[in-house]
Design an enzyme around this catalytic site. Structure first.
Site, PDB file in Angstrom:
ATOM      1  N   HIS A 174       0.882  -1.172   0.000  1.00 15.78           N
ATOM      2  CA  HIS A 174       0.000   0.000   0.000  1.00 15.78           C
ATOM      3  C   HIS A 174       0.918   1.219   0.000  1.00 15.78           C
ATOM      4  O   HIS A 174       2.029   1.162   0.521  1.00 15.78           O
ATOM      5  CB  HIS A 174      -0.849  -0.050   1.270  1.00 15.78           C
ATOM      6  CG  HIS A 174      -1.865   1.029   1.390  1.00 15.78           C
ATOM      7  ND1 HIS A 174      -1.571   2.276   1.868  1.00 15.78           N
ATOM      8  CD2 HIS A 174      -3.194   1.043   1.100  1.00 15.78           C
ATOM      9  CE1 HIS A 174      -2.666   3.008   1.873  1.00 15.78           C
ATOM     10  NE2 HIS A 174      -3.669   2.294   1.406  1.00 15.78           N
ATOM     11  N   ASP A 213       2.806  -4.783   7.630  1.00 15.34           N
ATOM     12  CA  ASP A 213       1.613  -3.963   7.483  1.00 15.34           C
ATOM     13  C   ASP A 213       0.419  -4.907   7.618  1.00 15.34           C
ATOM     14  O   ASP A 213       0.114  -5.672   6.701  1.00 15.34           O
ATOM     15  CB  ASP A 213       1.632  -3.269   6.117  1.00 15.34           C
ATOM     16  CG  ASP A 213       0.326  -2.523   5.831  1.00 15.34           C
ATOM     17  OD1 ASP A 213      -0.647  -2.681   6.596  1.00 15.34           O
ATOM     18  OD2 ASP A 213       0.285  -1.800   4.819  1.00 15.34           O
ATOM     19  N   GLN A 264      -4.831  -5.235   6.574  1.00 12.64           N
ATOM     20  CA  GLN A 264      -5.870  -6.138   6.066  1.00 12.64           C
ATOM     21  C   GLN A 264      -5.946  -7.446   6.833  1.00 12.64           C
ATOM     22  O   GLN A 264      -6.981  -8.116   6.821  1.00 12.64           O
ATOM     23  CB  GLN A 264      -5.637  -6.436   4.571  1.00 12.64           C
ATOM     24  CG  GLN A 264      -5.769  -5.232   3.657  1.00 12.64           C
ATOM     25  CD  GLN A 264      -7.182  -4.653   3.628  1.00 12.64           C
ATOM     26  OE1 GLN A 264      -8.170  -5.320   3.922  1.00 12.64           O
ATOM     27  NE2 GLN A 264      -7.277  -3.387   3.292  1.00 12.64           N
ATOM     28  N   LYS A 285     -10.495  -0.622  10.207  1.00  7.59           N
ATOM     29  CA  LYS A 285     -10.672  -1.873   9.447  1.00  7.59           C
ATOM     30  C   LYS A 285     -10.928  -3.065  10.383  1.00  7.59           C
ATOM     31  O   LYS A 285     -11.253  -4.153   9.918  1.00  7.59           O
ATOM     32  CB  LYS A 285      -9.447  -2.143   8.579  1.00  7.59           C
ATOM     33  CG  LYS A 285      -9.265  -1.079   7.488  1.00  7.59           C
ATOM     34  CD  LYS A 285      -8.287  -1.538   6.445  1.00  7.59           C
ATOM     35  CE  LYS A 285      -7.518  -0.436   5.805  1.00  7.59           C
ATOM     36  NZ  LYS A 285      -8.186   0.234   4.705  1.00  7.59           N
ATOM     37  N   CYS A 299      -4.723   2.667  -3.727  1.00  4.68           N
ATOM     38  CA  CYS A 299      -3.483   3.161  -3.101  1.00  4.68           C
ATOM     39  C   CYS A 299      -2.370   2.137  -3.258  1.00  4.68           C
ATOM     40  O   CYS A 299      -1.579   1.899  -2.321  1.00  4.68           O
ATOM     41  CB  CYS A 299      -3.691   3.516  -1.631  1.00  4.68           C
ATOM     42  SG  CYS A 299      -4.855   4.838  -1.405  1.00  4.68           S
TER      43      CYS A 299
HETATM   44  N1  PMP Z   1      -2.007  -0.790   4.361  1.00  2.70           N
HETATM   45  C1  PMP Z   1      -2.959  -1.489   3.752  1.00  2.70           C
HETATM   46  C2  PMP Z   1      -2.641  -2.865   3.252  1.00  2.70           C
HETATM   47  C3  PMP Z   1      -4.232  -0.959   3.600  1.00  2.70           C
HETATM   48  O1  PMP Z   1      -5.186  -1.658   2.987  1.00  2.70           O
HETATM   49  C4  PMP Z   1      -4.497   0.342   4.089  1.00  2.70           C
HETATM   50  C5  PMP Z   1      -5.865   0.998   3.921  1.00  2.70           C
HETATM   51  N2  PMP Z   1      -6.415   0.845   2.654  1.00  2.70           N
HETATM   52  C6  PMP Z   1      -3.454   1.031   4.735  1.00  2.70           C
HETATM   53  C7  PMP Z   1      -2.233   0.434   4.865  1.00  2.70           C
HETATM   54  C8  PMP Z   1      -3.648   2.415   5.270  1.00  2.70           C
HETATM   55  O2  PMP Z   1      -4.597   2.442   6.260  1.00  2.70           O
HETATM   56  P1  PMP Z   1      -5.210   3.831   6.740  1.00  2.70           P
HETATM   57  O3  PMP Z   1      -5.676   4.537   5.506  1.00  2.70           O
HETATM   58  O4  PMP Z   1      -6.336   3.398   7.607  1.00  2.70           O
HETATM   59  O5  PMP Z   1      -4.164   4.574   7.467  1.00  2.70           O
END
Ligand code: PMP
Length: 402
Positions: free
Chosen positions: A122, A196, A199, A222, A360
């Site tokens: 991400h 990270d 998910q 999440k 993203c």
């Molecule tokens: N890492 C991953 C794998 C994600 O899916 C996301 C959110 N789409 C993030 C990081 C970032 O999370 P946040 O926008 O809640 O800070």
């Protein structure tokens, strides 16, 4: 233990949003999860009769919120099998990853030192390093969306790798990465390992000791909790070796114009008034999740995922992106003749919510030669009927765009 999805769904008022007689099929949990009533009610109470600041009040209410806030840290530690001193509350998963890149990176990386991140990161796991002044290298992906482990070994063997970062589950591909094994190889090469878990935290039980990672980040919204709150786990010795990133509030020991000394972790990394209600309500969400049979939750979500794969395979022309042997939760796809945004709009008319875009994860789109994908994702409350509605809507798309 059986899993009663109807009883789970009854706890989520956000799912109750029928339009023109069509029930709401919410298939965007990978972006953000709906909230159970216990979290909503906890937030309301914390903003109402239980509202107060933390750490600096000498009166009863502040002592109460301080205790709840610090108890929330204990809950987050239990969720990850960490010690409470290893839990830093942040503004979210992205914020947690930026803390690592800015505080650890700037203090530890010298010219010539290398950072590797997966080619399916991400943006939070890539741009955080770039904004801190570093240029991480990508661990390449194979055509099925899994990591190229041989390339990973070659990159490590080139030397000077100081940190490896990797998503546990890719939000763009659904790939489940073998993070414990990746961490083992990183450590053997003398590098730290950052997971990270944005998910994976809602989907899999997490154990930082078993994963043997040095950092792990996830966000509240999440895991069925609030926005504006995240957790960074850092191995105690690593956190202790790190300078602060942001200054102000209770992160200090002694302040003067001549120089300032800093509190021990985790306080060192929590500058300013923290997201008090969000942290406490996150603990409510984590307690709620931990009280469920996690194996049953996982089996339910994996079952729905497999069913969705079967249904998507029956949509004429539909192309899946992300077919690694170990995958779950997220289904990315394209349909010839239609932009993913068109698919999302047609599905929205059917009251089916999916995501369309680059998620993203632009390097993933580039790797697979698409500008964007449509993405359906599964949560604890997802049913076969949600998937059937997706399937029906996609058949309409085939008729319209095919
Ligand atoms: N890492 C991953 C794998 C994600 O899916 C996301 C959110 N789409 C993030 C990081 C970032 O999370 P946040 O926008 O809640 O800070």
């Amino acid at each position: 233990m059986t899993f009663d999805v109807a009883a789970i769904r009854a706890q989520f008022p956000g799912l109750d949003d029928a339009k023109d007689g069509k029930p709401f099929a919410y298939l965007d949990t990978a972006a953000t999860a709906q909230k159970p009533r216990c979290v909503i009610e906890r937030m309301a109470a914390l903003l109402g009769a239980e509202y107060g600041t933390v750490h600096r009040g000498l009166y009863r209410r502040a002592a109460h919120t301080t205790k709840l806030y610090e108890d929330a840290r204990t809950t987050a530690a239990k969720f990850l099998n960490a010690d409470r001193g290893e839990i830093v509350f942040t503004g979210g998963c992205t914020d947690a990853m930026n803390l690592v890149a800015h505080a650890w990176g700037r203090a530890n990386l010298k010219p010539g030192d290398r950072v590797l991140v997966s080619g399916m990161e991400h943006h939070a796991g890539l741009v955080s390093w770039q904004t801190a002044g570093f240029a991480p290298e990508a661990i390449p992906l194979l055509d099925d969306g899994s990591l190229d482990l041989a390339a990973y070994d070659r990159l490590l063997a080139q030397g000077n790798v100081k940190l490896v970062g990797c998503v546990h589950i890719s939000n763009a591909l659904g790939t489940v990465n073998p993070v414990a094994e990746l961490a083992r190889r990183a450590h053997a090469a003398g590098a730290l390992f950052l997971v990270d878990a944005a998910q994976s935290a809602p989907h899999l039980p997490l154990d930082v000791r078993a994963l043997d990672c040095d950092f792990l980040a996830f966000g509240g919204h999440k895991v069925y909790g609030p926005t504006g709150i995240g957790v960074l786990y850092g191995r105690r010795a690593v956190l202790e070796s790190m300078p602060p990133w942001r200054g102000g509030g209770e992160m200090i020991e002694r302040v003067s114009f001549a120089g300032t000394t800093f509190a021990k972790p985790p306080a060192r990394f929590e500058a300013g008034t923290p997201p008090i209600t969000e942290a406490i309500a996150l603990a409510t969400a984590l307690e709620w999740l931990m009280a469920l049979d996690r194996a049953a939750v996982q089996a339910h979500e994996d079952g729905i995922f497999s069913y969705a794969e079967e249904r998507l395979a029956a949509v004429p022309g539909l192309k899946r992106i992300g077919t690694a042997a170990h995958r779950t939760g997220v289904l990315s796809f394209t349909l010839p003749g239609a932009h993913p945004a068109d698919l999302a709009s047609v599905l929205d008319m059917e009251n089916v919510a999916i995501r369309a875009g680059h998620h993203c994860a632009q390097p993933v789109m580039e790797r697979f030669g698409v500008p964007a994908t449509a993405r359906a994702s599964v949560g604890v409350y997802t049913t076969r009927s949600d998937v059937d509605r997706l399937y029906g809507g996609l058949l309409t798309c085939v008729r319209l765009f095919g």
